[in-house]
Motif scaffolding. Structure first.
Motif, PDB file in Angstrom:
ATOM      1  N   HIS A  21      46.985  43.097  40.953  1.00 19.97           N
ATOM      2  CA  HIS A  21      46.458  43.332  39.391  1.00 19.97           C
ATOM      3  C   HIS A  21      47.286  44.612  39.236  1.00 19.97           C
ATOM      4  O   HIS A  21      47.119  45.556  40.291  1.00 19.97           O
ATOM      5  CB  HIS A  21      44.850  43.910  39.161  1.00 19.97           C
ATOM      6  CG  HIS A  21      44.279  42.571  39.147  1.00 19.97           C
ATOM      7  ND1 HIS A  21      43.386  42.317  40.035  1.00 19.97           N
ATOM      8  CD2 HIS A  21      44.043  42.576  38.027  1.00 19.97           C
ATOM      9  CE1 HIS A  21      42.666  41.328  39.770  1.00 19.97           C
ATOM     10  NE2 HIS A  21      42.835  40.833  38.423  1.00 19.97           N
ATOM     11  N   LEU A  23      49.414  47.284  37.041  1.00 24.35           N
ATOM     12  CA  LEU A  23      49.160  48.151  35.624  1.00 24.35           C
ATOM     13  C   LEU A  23      50.752  48.595  35.549  1.00 24.35           C
ATOM     14  O   LEU A  23      51.178  49.194  35.653  1.00 24.35           O
ATOM     15  CB  LEU A  23      48.367  49.769  35.344  1.00 24.35           C
ATOM     16  CG  LEU A  23      48.006  49.870  34.581  1.00 24.35           C
ATOM     17  CD1 LEU A  23      47.717  49.804  33.373  1.00 24.35           C
ATOM     18  CD2 LEU A  23      47.700  51.154  34.670  1.00 24.35           C
ATOM     19  N   ILE A  45      48.987  39.447  38.103  1.00 24.56           N
ATOM     20  CA  ILE A  45      48.491  40.042  37.054  1.00 24.56           C
ATOM     21  C   ILE A  45      48.311  40.847  36.301  1.00 24.56           C
ATOM     22  O   ILE A  45      48.501  41.951  37.150  1.00 24.56           O
ATOM     23  CB  ILE A  45      46.737  39.986  37.208  1.00 24.56           C
ATOM     24  CG1 ILE A  45      46.156  38.097  38.085  1.00 24.56           C
ATOM     25  CG2 ILE A  45      46.152  39.407  36.465  1.00 24.56           C
ATOM     26  CD1 ILE A  45      44.858  38.029  38.931  1.00 24.56           C
ATOM     27  N   VAL A  47      48.729  43.686  33.907  1.00 22.40           N
ATOM     28  CA  VAL A  47      47.820  44.437  32.581  1.00 22.40           C
ATOM     29  C   VAL A  47      48.275  45.511  31.972  1.00 22.40           C
ATOM     30  O   VAL A  47      49.253  46.623  32.436  1.00 22.40           O
ATOM     31  CB  VAL A  47      46.503  45.445  33.691  1.00 22.40           C
ATOM     32  CG1 VAL A  47      45.723  46.108  33.062  1.00 22.40           C
ATOM     33  CG2 VAL A  47      45.921  44.763  34.806  1.00 22.40           C
ATOM     34  N   LYS A  58      42.229  51.557  30.552  1.00 20.96           N
ATOM     35  CA  LYS A  58      42.552  50.265  31.531  1.00 20.96           C
ATOM     36  C   LYS A  58      41.597  50.740  33.283  1.00 20.96           C
ATOM     37  O   LYS A  58      41.257  49.216  33.638  1.00 20.96           O
ATOM     38  CB  LYS A  58      43.785  49.411  31.784  1.00 20.96           C
ATOM     39  CG  LYS A  58      44.314  49.061  30.628  1.00 20.96           C
ATOM     40  CD  LYS A  58      43.981  47.620  28.851  1.00 20.96           C
ATOM     41  CE  LYS A  58      44.401  48.047  27.803  1.00 20.96           C
ATOM     42  NZ  LYS A  58      45.133  47.002  27.754  1.00 20.96           N
ATOM     43  N   ASP A  60      40.072  52.359  33.535  1.00 22.34           N
ATOM     44  CA  ASP A  60      38.197  52.525  33.882  1.00 22.34           C
ATOM     45  C   ASP A  60      37.500  50.853  33.701  1.00 22.34           C
ATOM     46  O   ASP A  60      36.090  50.651  34.335  1.00 22.34           O
ATOM     47  CB  ASP A  60      37.639  53.125  32.492  1.00 22.34           C
ATOM     48  CG  ASP A  60      38.167  54.252  32.863  1.00 22.34           C
ATOM     49  OD1 ASP A  60      37.905  54.930  33.591  1.00 22.34           O
ATOM     50  OD2 ASP A  60      38.008  55.040  31.829  1.00 22.34           O
ATOM     51  N   ASN A  61      38.205  49.813  33.604  1.00 21.69           N
ATOM     52  CA  ASN A  61      37.551  49.171  32.520  1.00 21.69           C
ATOM     53  C   ASN A  61      38.049  47.560  33.995  1.00 21.69           C
ATOM     54  O   ASN A  61      37.764  46.584  34.419  1.00 21.69           O
ATOM     55  CB  ASN A  61      37.873  47.864  31.827  1.00 21.69           C
ATOM     56  CG  ASN A  61      37.315  48.997  30.597  1.00 21.69           C
ATOM     57  OD1 ASN A  61      35.791  49.193  30.557  1.00 21.69           O
ATOM     58  ND2 ASN A  61      37.810  49.541  29.753  1.00 21.69           N
ATOM     59  N   THR A  62      39.476  47.763  34.491  1.00 20.17           N
ATOM     60  CA  THR A  62      39.607  46.664  35.901  1.00 20.17           C
ATOM     61  C   THR A  62      40.020  47.329  37.341  1.00 20.17           C
ATOM     62  O   THR A  62      40.319  48.778  36.997  1.00 20.17           O
ATOM     63  CB  THR A  62      40.952  46.286  34.850  1.00 20.17           C
ATOM     64  OG1 THR A  62      41.187  45.720  33.169  1.00 20.17           O
ATOM     65  CG2 THR A  62      41.418  45.538  35.561  1.00 20.17           C
ATOM     66  N   HIS A  63      39.851  46.664  37.397  1.00 19.68           N
ATOM     67  CA  HIS A  63      40.882  46.949  38.879  1.00 19.68           C
ATOM     68  C   HIS A  63      42.384  46.905  38.730  1.00 19.68           C
ATOM     69  O   HIS A  63      42.169  45.895  38.521  1.00 19.68           O
ATOM     70  CB  HIS A  63      40.112  46.647  40.763  1.00 19.68           C
ATOM     71  CG  HIS A  63      40.385  46.369  42.011  1.00 19.68           C
ATOM     72  ND1 HIS A  63      40.563  47.386  42.625  1.00 19.68           N
ATOM     73  CD2 HIS A  63      41.570  45.984  42.178  1.00 19.68           C
ATOM     74  CE1 HIS A  63      41.002  47.334  43.745  1.00 19.68           C
ATOM     75  NE2 HIS A  63      42.356  46.358  43.402  1.00 19.68           N
ATOM     76  N   ILE A  64      42.708  48.240  39.552  1.00 21.08           N
ATOM     77  CA  ILE A  64      44.440  48.311  39.368  1.00 21.08           C
ATOM     78  C   ILE A  64      44.353  48.647  40.978  1.00 21.08           C
ATOM     79  O   ILE A  64      44.130  48.907  41.437  1.00 21.08           O
ATOM     80  CB  ILE A  64      44.146  48.865  38.150  1.00 21.08           C
ATOM     81  CG1 ILE A  64      44.370  49.112  37.459  1.00 21.08           C
ATOM     82  CG2 ILE A  64      46.510  49.543  38.371  1.00 21.08           C
ATOM     83  CD1 ILE A  64      44.824  47.432  36.849  1.00 21.08           C
TER      84      ILE A  64
END
Length: 90
Positions: A21, A23, A45, A47, A58, A60-64
């Motif tokens: 992922h 960012l 992926i 973000v 982002k 806080d809510n998604t593994h990056i």
């Protein structure tokens, strides 16, 4: 060929990228969309985030796994974002 395309093509990105992922922190909507499109086309992926504050939401809510950030952005610039990122030990 852009550096991003070269870096993505250097390895067989499709084999390892599906779990990464990335960012993308960019205030210019067209550039952000372009970066995300290139990453997505190569199996990553993306973000998207429009500035440093949005990026923290982002995070806080998604593994990056990796952050690609602009420097000059509204509300929180890239330098402040990276400094806060390090202080928060993300």
């Amino acid at each position: 060929m852009s550096f991003l395309c070269y870096a993505l093509n250097k390895y067989d990105a499709m084999e390892v990228a599906a779990v990464f992922h990335i960012l993308v922190v960019e205030d210019d909507a067209e550039l952000r969309e372009l970066f995300c499109s290139v990453l997505s086309d190569n199996g990553y992926i993306p973000v998207p985030a429009c500035d440093g504050i949005d990026a923290f939401d982002k995070l806080d809510n998604t593994h990056i796994d990796l952050v690609v950030s602009d420097i000059m952005m509204p509300r929180m610039d890239g330098f402040s974002f990276i400094e806060a990122l390090r202080e928060a030990r993300y």
